[in-house]
Design an enzyme around this catalytic site. Structure first.
Site, short mmCIF file in Angstrom:
data_model
loop_
_atom_site.label_atom_id
_atom_site.label_comp_id
_atom_site.label_asym_id
_atom_site.label_seq_id
_atom_site.Cartn_x
_atom_site.Cartn_y
_atom_site.Cartn_z
N LYS A 77 54.00 32.01 29.11
CA LYS A 77 52.82 31.65 28.31
C LYS A 77 51.53 32.09 29.00
O LYS A 77 50.63 32.67 28.38
CB LYS A 77 52.81 30.14 28.06
N LYS A 105 42.34 31.77 36.76
CA LYS A 105 43.75 31.35 36.70
C LYS A 105 44.61 32.47 36.12
O LYS A 105 45.74 32.72 36.59
CB LYS A 105 43.89 30.09 35.86
#
Length: 286
Positions: free
Chosen positions: A228, A160
């Protein structure tokens, strides 16, 4: 994204118990056929599999290991599937802690945004044991269309992070290309059309390029969340000794967007930063 994912599990015939900080989402899911729970622990009681979908690592720690957390109620032999995007290190720590209690864990972060969640078309990147993956695959198939076992615990999170590196860099490149066209007096819409037919063609140019042309930055994936995620990628890069210079730059641009009060805009709003740096004051393409 958790709400449409839970709705898809209900539609697939699973018995789904839901908990969320926002009661409105729970009420909508109850109307769709889910059962409400008053806490993560209550949701996990008698469950074979618990799925969590949360913004960041502290949220996952609290929901899983905190007071009235999932771990306090999930029985031995149960499984936790964490579909949040957090660091591989935190994932491995959680997996080891749960293993001591006889609970299996998969990390299964996703790509595809809100639309992918609604359409059950998410790309799901999984870390964990192959037997656990086989057990979970029918559930994951109700949520996504591309489901890949990457490797052992934490591998899904590494995949990811790599995904977010590619996505952010490509959004930045598309923003720069369309701004270059417009500032050069050329129709950016026609440039995008031409590029879609060549090597530069991509899903990001197709979808986010159109968002930039329309100046439509209603969030499919919020800029602050991508900021983030790139922090996670840069941390992973530091640990692995990998230079992620473009990623660091794009994260700074996302930080600029957040500082301007646009952290909840779609990440394609990176175009606004490029436009402002180019003297357009965030004006829309035409």
């Amino acid at each position: 994204m958790g709400e449409p994912m839970a709705r898809n599990l209900v539609s697939a015939g699973y018995s789904v118990t839901v908990h969320n900080r926002s009661r409105q989402a729970v009420d909508r899911l109850v109307d769709a056929g889910a059962t409400p729970a008053s806490s993560p622990a209550a949701a996990a009681t008698d469950a074979d599999v618990v799925i969590v979908m949360l913004p960041d690592a502290p949220d996952v720690r609290t929901v899983v290991l905190g007071e009235n957390g999932v771990a306090s109620a999930l029985r031995e032999g149960g499984m936790l599937i964490d579909m949040s995007t957090i660091s591989a290190g935190v994932t491995r720590e959680l997996s080891a802690t749960l293993a001591e209690r006889g609970v299996r864990m998969l990390d299964a972060p996703v790509s595809g945004g809100q639309k992918g969640a609604v359409d059950a078309a998410l790309t799901i990147m999984v870390g964990g044991d192959e037997a656990d993956f086989t057990r979970a695959r029918p559930i994951l198939s109700a949520l996504g269309s591309t489901i890949t076992l990457i490797g052992q615990s934490g591998a899904g999170q590494v995949a990811k992070a790599a995904n977010q590196v590619v996505v952010s860099g490509t959004i930045q490149a598309v923003a720069e290309a369309l701004t270059l066209a417009e500032r050069s007096g050329v129709d950016p819409a026609r440039v995008r059309e031409a590029l879609l037919g060549g090597l530069a063609g991509s899903r990001i140019l197709e979808v986010h390029g159109q968002r930039m042309l329309d100046a439509n930055y209603e969030p499919g994936f919020k800029a602050r969340l991508h900021h983030k995620d790139l922090g996670i990628a840069l941390e992973a890069g530091s640990e692995a000794g990998v230079a992620l210079s473009t990623t660091a730059l794009v994260r700074q641009f996302l930080g600029t967007l957040i500082a301007s009060g646009e952290g909840d805009a779609d990440h394609s709003a990176l175009a606004r930063v490029v436009e402002r740096l180019s003297g357009q004051d965030g004006g829309r393409h035409s």
